[in-house]
Design an enzyme around this catalytic site. Structure first.
Site, mmCIF file in Angstrom:
data_model
loop_
_atom_site.group_PDB
_atom_site.id
_atom_site.type_symbol
_atom_site.label_atom_id
_atom_site.label_comp_id
_atom_site.label_asym_id
_atom_site.label_seq_id
_atom_site.Cartn_x
_atom_site.Cartn_y
_atom_site.Cartn_z
ATOM 1 N N ALA A 51 47.738 77.171 41.967
ATOM 2 C CA ALA A 51 48.326 78.206 42.680
ATOM 3 C C ALA A 51 48.542 79.376 41.697
ATOM 4 O O ALA A 51 49.065 80.437 42.378
ATOM 5 C CB ALA A 51 49.345 77.846 43.325
ATOM 6 N N ASP A 94 51.205 82.685 29.612
ATOM 7 C CA ASP A 94 51.944 81.628 30.467
ATOM 8 C C ASP A 94 52.879 80.974 29.663
ATOM 9 O O ASP A 94 53.954 80.518 30.246
ATOM 10 C CB ASP A 94 50.848 80.819 31.073
ATOM 11 C CG ASP A 94 49.733 81.624 31.810
ATOM 12 O OD1 ASP A 94 49.914 82.829 32.306
ATOM 13 O OD2 ASP A 94 48.666 80.942 32.331
HETATM 14 P P1 ADP Z 1 47.908 76.368 37.095
HETATM 15 O O1 ADP Z 1 48.167 76.265 35.671
HETATM 16 O O2 ADP Z 1 47.441 77.660 37.782
HETATM 17 O O3 ADP Z 1 48.665 75.672 38.011
HETATM 18 P P2 ADP Z 1 45.688 74.949 35.910
HETATM 19 O O4 ADP Z 1 44.522 74.463 36.693
HETATM 20 O O5 ADP Z 1 45.674 75.685 34.844
HETATM 21 O O6 ADP Z 1 46.462 75.537 37.245
HETATM 22 O O7 ADP Z 1 46.716 73.525 35.712
HETATM 23 C C1 ADP Z 1 46.777 72.560 36.668
HETATM 24 C C2 ADP Z 1 46.512 71.204 36.186
HETATM 25 O O8 ADP Z 1 47.710 70.822 35.214
HETATM 26 C C3 ADP Z 1 46.197 70.061 37.131
HETATM 27 O O9 ADP Z 1 45.023 70.007 37.362
HETATM 28 C C4 ADP Z 1 46.937 68.794 36.068
HETATM 29 O O10 ADP Z 1 45.801 68.378 35.284
HETATM 30 C C5 ADP Z 1 47.951 69.447 35.339
HETATM 31 N N1 ADP Z 1 49.190 69.361 36.092
HETATM 32 C C6 ADP Z 1 50.133 70.298 36.367
HETATM 33 N N2 ADP Z 1 51.287 69.764 36.917
HETATM 34 C C7 ADP Z 1 50.998 68.445 36.803
HETATM 35 C C8 ADP Z 1 52.089 67.487 37.263
HETATM 36 N N3 ADP Z 1 53.058 67.646 37.768
HETATM 37 N N4 ADP Z 1 51.550 65.962 36.846
HETATM 38 C C9 ADP Z 1 50.497 66.024 36.253
HETATM 39 N N5 ADP Z 1 49.696 66.984 35.898
HETATM 40 C C10 ADP Z 1 49.899 68.068 36.332
HETATM 41 MG MG MG Z 2 47.093 76.803 33.928
#
Ligand code: ADP
Ligand code: MG
Length: 396
Positions: free
Chosen positions: A127, A176
């Site tokens: 998001a 970030d």
């Molecule tokens: P953002 O950092 O904007 O939320 P990203 O694509 O950079 O989006 O990161 C999202 C990824 O981080 C997910 O696809 C997953 O691989 C990992 N991730 C985030 N939160 C979790 C969680 N609670 N459990 C496992 N993996 C997570």
């Molecule tokens: Mg990210």
């Protein structure tokens, strides 16, 4: 769920899964960026704040070279890896992120001999709120404490960024991870991405009867889709043509001359279109907006930052061209419903927007945006309040 509730749940989950007690529980937040977008890799300024949403991890160290990680949120089984066999671009699903942090620490010469980790996060994923950085930073902080590495927030952030850039393979800037590691409650973090120097800037919204709404458009951004890399390469090319190492080195007063210099390249046929000019104009003007916002916040004129946020959005939409219909609709309708200012935040092409509102107007602005999404046939957005929260810390 609050961080304390999540902490209790992960400690319990850890005991059940690994049959042992964790050595501690750590939390690291997601973030929103108030202003300064695509400025970080240009070594410029950003102004993020930490969200109340956190990634929380219960962790115990190991000495046998084994790394086991589990996320309560993914429904996938425990991932088991050997720390001495980690190589960049290993695809271990979500576990690639914590594995990348272990790899980055070890590559930097820190003795990390294995760990068991149990994670749960309340940061919405994909998001634009940096769930990935929260995950990396909570892992880095836990290992820093458990292996007594003595690293400070900015160093942990750099290593977490290296994990994401070089191990996972996502070319993100350092904002970030710095926000997740270094933000303080009631403040935004002025970060100079050149030397990672920071200053806490007072941003106590409740005390001023203000609210910062985060509107998650539910449109998933895909940073890997090449657009980010294209903007980044364009900025580097712009800097090269202007004879500076990074666009940060162009002062706002020098912008008209810099744009004229790039226009000359276009006239000589060395550049196909106005693309580099637009990118340079965005970056240099957004760096300037960060400084203007900080001056206003220091002077206690919080409401006056609204128009700068909205100008920042126009620059991202028209010059950098990384907005989308949903984000533009948030900004337009929030403004029409009485918001003080609004802009998209994060990587763009979806993700979230921030909206500064009088607390008394929060509900009316929220309904206006929700109604507009319904009228347009968009997926209903998720709206919540961004209370400037604490950065990464040990919970138990
Ligand atoms: P953002 O950092 O904007 O939320 P990203 O694509 O950079 O989006 O990161 C999202 C990824 O981080 C997910 O696809 C997953 O691989 C990992 N991730 C985030 N939160 C979790 C969680 N609670 N459990 C496992 N993996 C997570
Ligand atoms: Mg990210």
């Amino acid at each position: 769920m609050t961080t304390a509730e999540t902490a209790e749940a992960v400690a319990k989950g850890f005991r059940k899964l690994y049959g042992a007690t964790p050595d501690g529980v750590w939390a690291a937040p997601g973030r929103v960026n108030l202003i300064g977008e695509y400025t970080d890799f240009n070594e410029g300024f950003v102004l993020p704040l930490a969200l109340p949403h956190t990634a929380v991890a219960a962790v115990a160290p190991r000495t046998d070279g084994v790394l086991r990680v589990y996320s309560a949120d993914t429904g996938t089984p425990v991932t088991e890896l050997r720390v001495d066999e980690l190589v960049p671009r290993t695809d271990a699903g979500w576990a690639t992120y914590p594995a990348g942090v272990v790899w980055a620490l070890r590559t930097a010469g820190h003795e990390v001999t294995g760990a068991d980790l149990y994670l749960s996060s309340t940061v919405p994923t994909g998001a634009g709120l940096s769930s990935s950085a929260a995950l990396e930073v909570v892992t880095a902080l836990a290992l820093n404490d458990l292996f007594e590495l003595g690293l400070k927030g900015p160093e942990l952030a750099r290593l977490a960024q290296r994990a994401e850039n070089d191990f996972v393979g996502v070319p993100c800037g350092v904002m970030d991870q710095m926000a997740s590691a270094c933000c303080a409650e009631g403040n935004a973090l002025h970060l100079d991405c050149r030397d990672l120097s920071t200053r806490q800037v007072p941003f106590d919204l409740p005390a001023r009867d203000l609210d910062l709404l985060v509107v998650d458009t539910r449109v998933k951004h895909v940073l890997g889709d090449g657009a980010y890399a294209e903007r980044r390469a364009g900025c580097e090319e712009g800097a090269r043509l202007l004879g500076v190492s990074h666009l940060r080195d162009i002062a706002y007063e020098e912008l008209p001359a810099a744009l004229e210099q790039l226009a000359e390249h276009e006239r000589r046929g060395e550049a196909a279109d106005d693309r580099l000019r637009r990118y340079v104009r965005h970056v240099v003007s957004d760096d300037h907006r960060v400084e203007q916002v900080i001056s206003l916040l220091d002077a206690g004129e919080v409401r006056a930052i609204g128009p700068l946020l909205t100008q920042g959005h126009a620059s991202l939409r028209d010059d950098l061209r990384i907005s989308c219909a949903e984000l533009d609709l948030v900004v337009e309708r929030a403004g029409a419903a009485g918001a003080l200012g609004a802009r998209m935040t994060g990587g763009g092409f979806g993700g979230s927007a921030v909206v500064l509102v009088e607390r008394a107007a929060a509900e009316q602005v929220t309904s206006a945006v929700v109604d507009a999404f319904a009228e347009a046939g968009f997926t209903p957005p998720r709206v919540f309040s961004a209370i400037p929260s604490q950065g990464a810390h040990r919970v138990a």
